[in-house]
Design a protein around this motif. Sequence first.
Motif, short mmCIF file in Angstrom:
data_model
loop_
_atom_site.label_atom_id
_atom_site.label_comp_id
_atom_site.label_asym_id
_atom_site.label_seq_id
_atom_site.Cartn_x
_atom_site.Cartn_y
_atom_site.Cartn_z
N ARG A 181 -4.18 -7.02 -0.19
CA ARG A 181 -4.67 -8.40 -0.26
C ARG A 181 -5.66 -8.71 0.86
NH1 ARG A 181 0.93 -10.80 1.71
NH2 ARG A 181 0.79 -9.52 3.55
N ASP A 182 -5.98 -7.73 1.70
CA ASP A 182 -6.81 -8.01 2.87
C ASP A 182 -8.25 -8.36 2.52
OD1 ASP A 182 -4.69 -7.53 4.49
OD2 ASP A 182 -5.35 -5.54 5.13
N ASP A 183 -8.78 -9.34 3.25
CA ASP A 183 -10.22 -9.52 3.34
C ASP A 183 -10.70 -8.70 4.52
OD1 ASP A 183 -10.56 -11.51 1.30
OD2 ASP A 183 -9.58 -12.93 2.64
N GLY A 184 -11.92 -8.36 4.51
CA GLY A 184 -12.53 -7.63 5.62
C GLY A 184 -12.43 -6.15 5.43
N PRO A 185 -11.50 -5.49 6.06
CA PRO A 185 -10.64 -5.96 7.14
C PRO A 185 -11.30 -5.77 8.50
CG PRO A 185 -10.00 -3.76 6.54
CD PRO A 185 -11.18 -4.11 5.69
N LEU A 186 -10.56 -6.08 9.55
CA LEU A 186 -11.00 -5.79 10.92
C LEU A 186 -11.26 -4.29 11.06
CD1 LEU A 186 -8.43 -8.01 12.84
CD2 LEU A 186 -10.91 -8.38 12.72
N PRO A 187 -12.21 -3.92 11.89
CA PRO A 187 -12.54 -2.49 12.00
C PRO A 187 -11.39 -1.65 12.53
CG PRO A 187 -13.84 -3.84 13.55
CD PRO A 187 -13.11 -4.78 12.67
N ASP A 188 -10.44 -2.26 13.22
CA ASP A 188 -9.32 -1.51 13.79
C ASP A 188 -8.23 -1.23 12.77
OD1 ASP A 188 -10.52 -3.60 15.68
OD2 ASP A 188 -9.67 -2.15 17.08
N TYR A 212 -3.22 4.57 -5.09
CA TYR A 212 -4.30 4.55 -4.11
C TYR A 212 -3.69 4.29 -2.75
CZ TYR A 212 -7.76 4.29 -7.85
OH TYR A 212 -8.53 4.56 -8.94
N THR A 213 -3.82 5.22 -1.83
CA THR A 213 -3.28 4.98 -0.49
C THR A 213 -4.28 4.24 0.37
OG1 THR A 213 -4.03 7.12 0.35
CG2 THR A 213 -1.82 7.03 -0.62
N ASP A 214 -5.55 4.28 0.00
CA ASP A 214 -6.54 3.49 0.73
C ASP A 214 -6.69 2.14 0.01
OD1 ASP A 214 -9.07 3.91 2.84
OD2 ASP A 214 -9.42 2.45 1.24
N VAL A 215 -6.42 1.08 0.75
CA VAL A 215 -6.37 -0.23 0.09
C VAL A 215 -7.75 -0.70 -0.35
CG1 VAL A 215 -4.21 -0.93 1.18
CG2 VAL A 215 -6.38 -1.46 2.32
N LEU A 216 -8.80 -0.30 0.34
CA LEU A 216 -10.14 -0.70 -0.10
C LEU A 216 -10.51 0.01 -1.39
CD1 LEU A 216 -12.15 -0.94 3.25
CD2 LEU A 216 -11.02 -2.76 1.94
N GLU A 217 -10.17 1.30 -1.46
CA GLU A 217 -10.40 2.01 -2.73
C GLU A 217 -9.58 1.38 -3.84
OE1 GLU A 217 -9.83 6.21 -2.43
OE2 GLU A 217 -11.14 6.36 -0.67
N GLY A 218 -8.37 0.97 -3.50
CA GLY A 218 -7.52 0.30 -4.48
C GLY A 218 -8.15 -1.00 -4.98
N GLN A 219 -8.69 -1.78 -4.04
CA GLN A 219 -9.37 -3.02 -4.45
C GLN A 219 -10.55 -2.73 -5.37
OE1 GLN A 219 -10.42 -4.93 -0.76
NE2 GLN A 219 -8.37 -5.79 -0.43
N ARG A 220 -11.30 -1.68 -5.03
CA ARG A 220 -12.45 -1.34 -5.88
C ARG A 220 -11.98 -0.94 -7.28
NH1 ARG A 220 -13.95 1.88 -1.06
NH2 ARG A 220 -15.02 0.34 0.27
#
Lengths: 417, 417, 417, 417
Positions: free
Chosen positions: A318-325, D327-335
């Motif tokens: 559910r994250d926006d962004g996210p922060l680079p860390d 998907y273990t990477d949440v950004l890939e999951g969002q995509r």
Amino acid sequence: MNASETVEITGHLIDTGILSRVLDDIREYGGDWVIDRFDVGHEAADLSSATITVTNDDDEALARLLMRLQTRGVNQVDPGELEVSTCELDGVFPDHFYSTTNLATRVRIAGRWVPVENPEMDCGLVVDVDADPSSTPRVRTLPMSDVKAGMKVVCGASGIRVDAPLLTKAEGSFGFMESDVSSEKPQAVLVRQVADGMRRARADGKRVLWVGGPGVVHTGAAPAMVALVEAGYVDVLFAGNALATHDIESSLFGTSLGVDLAQGRGVEHGHEHHIRALNTIRKAGSIKAAVDSGVLTGGIMHAMVTGGKEFVLVGSVRDDGPLPDVYTDVLEGQRAMRAKLTDVGFCLMVATMLHSVATGNILPASVPLVCVDINPATVTKLADRGSSQARGIVTDVGLFLEQLAGELVEGYTTPRG
Amino acid sequence: MNASETVEITGHLIDTGILSRVLDDIREYGGDWVIDRFDVGHEAADLSSATITVTNDDDEALARLLMRLQTRGVNQVDPGELEVSTCELDGVFPDHFYSTTNLATRVRIAGRWVPVENPEMDCGLVVDVDADPSSTPRVRTLPMSDVKAGMKVVCGASGIRVDAPLLTKAEGSFGFMESDVSSEKPQAVLVRQVADGMRRARADGKRVLWVGGPGVVHTGAAPAMVALVEAGYVDVLFAGNALATHDIESSLFGTSLGVDLAQGRGVEHGHEHHIRALNTIRKAGSIKAAVDSGVLTGGIMHAMVTGGKEFVLVGSVRDDGPLPDVYTDVLEGQRAMRAKLTDVGFCLMVATMLHSVATGNILPASVPLVCVDINPATVTKLADRGSSQARGIVTDVGLFLEQLAGELVEGYTTPRG
Amino acid sequence: MNASETVEITGHLIDTGILSRVLDDIREYGGDWVIDRFDVGHEAADLSSATITVTNDDDEALARLLMRLQTRGVNQVDPGELEVSTCELDGVFPDHFYSTTNLATRVRIAGRWVPVENPEMDCGLVVDVDADPSSTPRVRTLPMSDVKAGMKVVCGASGIRVDAPLLTKAEGSFGFMESDVSSEKPQAVLVRQVADGMRRARADGKRVLWVGGPGVVHTGAAPAMVALVEAGYVDVLFAGNALATHDIESSLFGTSLGVDLAQGRGVEHGHEHHIRALNTIRKAGSIKAAVDSGVLTGGIMHAMVTGGKEFVLVGSVRDDGPLPDVYTDVLEGQRAMRAKLTDVGFCLMVATMLHSVATGNILPASVPLVCVDINPATVTKLADRGSSQARGIVTDVGLFLEQLAGELVEGYTTPRG
Amino acid sequence: MNASETVEITGHLIDTGILSRVLDDIREYGGDWVIDRFDVGHEAADLSSATITVTNDDDEALARLLMRLQTRGVNQVDPGELEVSTCELDGVFPDHFYSTTNLATRVRIAGRWVPVENPEMDCGLVVDVDADPSSTPRVRTLPMSDVKAGMKVVCGASGIRVDAPLLTKAEGSFGFMESDVSSEKPQAVLVRQVADGMRRARADGKRVLWVGGPGVVHTGAAPAMVALVEAGYVDVLFAGNALATHDIESSLFGTSLGVDLAQGRGVEHGHEHHIRALNTIRKAGSIKAAVDSGVLTGGIMHAMVTGGKEFVLVGSVRDDGPLPDVYTDVLEGQRAMRAKLTDVGFCLMVATMLHSVATGNILPASVPLVCVDINPATVTKLADRGSSQARGIVTDVGLFLEQLAGELVEGYTTPRG
């Protein structure tokens, strides 16, 4: 019922209700039992011990029941020989692998009981046998995703001993129950006991781990947490993108959702402050870079960075962004969290279900653990997750952290508007 | 749609969303509308006003819709003549009786607008016409159970004006929103605003009413409340058997359920302390007698008695005992509560759904009202009950009252074990 | 620790965790223990028994601990002689009165064990000794408020035996756990078990008691409940003013709050339908009179009246009206409820905290009891109140009663809009 | 107040309360307003429109307020020229980037209004200008993490129009309110309305998206959901590791947590079935491979695979395993989730906070959206997240899906044990 095994358990069996749970387990796994021997601890401080013959339909069903019982500290009288199989595929355990608990565990290799290095639940046990037969073999837990083809993994329930938690209910892991609980101020007592747990951890040279959700910021507890960071009571922080982003947003833009939440109103999405705060830190390159360059000048994350404290932020869908860390890969995030558990001697979980469960999954049972949330369901769920050491406190997170800072930080006073 | 009437409303119509709710009401009652005129308040501080023609199927349906709309402060442009019927049975209103709101209300009698003496919702309006025609007629609310045959009761919606609450959302009834809400400490802001509301009431010569549940005792807030009683911030207390009994039990036996509740555990019935505390006070004859005879020497009720403060305890079907001071007849209890509302200028409801709803039912909308509970559902339910003046705070009751005492009572410090 | 006594308990001690709770009690009451003997039930079906010497500071502390332990079915090995004192004041028990449990209880009078007639918790035991010494003495529970000067009341813990609940966890009181719970349909299983419990009660010539809150109406379950009343599965109904009023309002005016509630929205006060429904029934004189005169033609209360079923409505301080059938005095209401408990063999509590707790207070532990609510806190609280027979189901009340009617009522189908 | 702009809005302004929220926004962002013109819709079906001059401290504060107002459908009277900046860093927007809503949006490029291709909230707007100046420029939303250096991104609030949602409250997005809600069966009405929404989506050639949590399995709703998959009412499923694992565990081992949950009890971690189910599927290589090889023969995921339906599983930090499909990477999951939104015409969210919020973040406001959960807090939170189209239903997930299957699937009957 064609398969049977004799098991034993020692501890405050009656007092803690653990024997009742053992029999529940046997029933749930379709087995049956005969209690062969029961030596009762006559006085409150005495230990009891029991020998029980458990039976089940076949060897496999029995083996799984025995593994289950070990999560209660019930071990085979005749532990037998350790059984080890070789993994054939990366990320896949052999069939019948032994699934771990978070209790102290030993395995019998070549006639010696070797302690498992890092107790963690729901893992496999990997045996590292050195080429040199005279060296001590090492046994460690490893999560399924990290196992590699060729590794030696323990299977079945033989050759394993799990140490039951010995504490009575009255003692608890850091004395919640034993104290002289004055009738008028239970909250104050709980606050002080958490403070004592943190002081004790520090006195023992251990580190204090915090797991936090954005509620820490929303309830206005950020100044209290900053004071606790500065006073040395926050060595490691596990959190998600939300706590750090809301904290940073609050520092950059002065926004707060707190009054809305405190009045029981839902909070709408909208604030584009949120997304701008993320962009600002991404532009800086990292939270530390934002602190170093003077972009970020206050709040919890600022205090963690300037105090040289460690944090692991793991992302969610559910994250926006996210922060680079933020670790966007959750498995990498779990690995990063595991790497920070060394010497942790106390864990406080505040206002987050997701990261608290994640931390509970990897924490040994020996670390005292307190969960604080305003929602009883969260506290119950966390306390239920097999962590016998967990204590829950249902209260307002903001006021609780205020009081904790008042207890631990010399000269701390509640900021007043 | 054979019946129609023109109504008008003035206020912060858009700002407060009230016009939206008015149209919802019309729709819900099966009616329709045409907005004849809408004078918008151009700047934030300006009032808007609207004239609306509402229609419905027949006169009765229209009359009921008009009564409903008056709860929003929507009045007929031509109020018409007041219609009064005579009650034929004790405890029964005439058909088509006017059902009241808790807003300031006036009725037109003999060409004069006479204010209703004690606004209360869901009552009838009784007109007392003196034999002497030159004297001013009196109009007062009366609950259904207290009406007597022969009384004159207002029927229909004619001849009645209800004053809409004029406040903007930004102002609120005692300034929750207008304040400079610092981002870091919303809880502290809320505590201070409640403290300010109580101080203002006292400065205005008004009284502070508390409505409390046993959670006040369980969460360890009794010492804080005692301090607030002694400092003069509790003039009247409405409660049930439970708050008083748990407070007294705690004083007599030192029992507390607080730590259990704080840890999210249910609390079993068992403590026979409860029933013995009741027996002790029943033997003494009353709470005051128990204080006077030295049987009861501490706690909230002791402080109320020694400080000469008023309290009304009303029983419920789940009560043990009850205490001799408890009204076991709920209608008598309601009457006793109504009799204590004079000059109440602020109301704080803490940790009780039952008595808070009961108090909300009889309180005029003009009294500022704050509900504090750890359960968002309770706060939402209370805030929803038509009391536009209600504000809810979701927090830990124990810690909240601690902070309130810290704010209001000189030298108050949290008791530490 | 100057006072000691030897006690014994028999049952599924380990299985049920009851022994753990006994030791908790001893600790909580400041006592200590030595387990003198523990005969373990070797197989699952066997009973265990234990003999324990408990000590406490003085005789009074010990006596109170012993009374507490009896709520677990722990009795003195040497029960001693029954001690009886005479009440000196109406409504006040003698000091040191024995406070009852809701378990089957016997007292020793003149060498005979006399069963207590109507087990109820938190009462005193009144001994009625006939003038004729050859007649059997009677012993019955009596609430504090109903005791009269001159009555003989049992004091202390001597001469009393309480029968521990013997069921294992696996059996439960009506088989919740033993059934072959298929993994796919737990809700269906629970529905069927409640249905079975009701069928069994009826087959045994027992009556089914319902305790209901207004949620039964709000969730749209009224038609399902009407079908269950007509099919003979509702012999007695305990409720407050709200259930009956909302049911009647729904029948008279067609109003419903259900969709609002189902969508998680609070429901505002406003509907003056509520107050008009009350006035209509008050005018008729009673619910039955309204049915007889054709004013009330549908709904739950109509079905109860036309089916000749019994109901007890007890008021609360938040009531409007109330309906003429409502007991406004809560003690009279409690007495009316007690009078309807005869032959009750199953109790279903639905969507009400207040009346469920009130009923739990007066119901013997031998009556199977199921609580259904969408709020886990309600279910937990009810299940915790010392009623070992209570089972809780967290679900949507409307859909649950739909399914229950589908299970029990031939040809019942969900009404579709 | 040195900066001002004139804005306009058209819609059911009063009816929907939207104007009230607009003024709240202005106040919250520190601005002020004058209502220049207000044309009221006289009858229920008419639209209103308003022109408002808003002011704020400086241009930047004003620009941010204007962006905020656009989320309500408030646009500048003089939209001005679109401002575009070039990204300098991967994953970082230019300062002052325009933060999107999920409403239909157009931007003015070279005198033409170009629609934004895929409305999504909290994104930037990327302008793709072709080398050929005669071709139409394209504008699309892009999340911060996916932006690349060199891309052209819209900044400020000029040259942008957002279409306000035009529906009245009475209409809703798929008619929740307009229907003839019979008083007796609100749940049945809600079930039927969801069924109608799904049927309509299918009739329009649109796809139905489900978002589900493990509660679907725990509450025993898996057979109902399987029936709905087979009947074609589940085109796409978004979930986490937990739903799929519990479903598969239930199929492989027959375990269920449902009765425990239904009785309001917490469920302990323990079941090593969970971890074995994961290992089994990891060994097979994927869920599809496990189905194809006959390892997995039932349940929801089996039905999805055999029906050729699409699913996206995205992991979280608390996951065991996870399943190989996760998907273990949440950004890939969002995509991956975004890629499945094409032609989605209805969305049902069941028993999951995390994935529901994640889906709400990326879904255009034009897709009807229903959230079902037993926890009112979840439903409220989801309904609040700026998605004006969201509807919440607080009910038992298991019984709800049972009834939905009964409504949609010919011949579906509740499985009985």
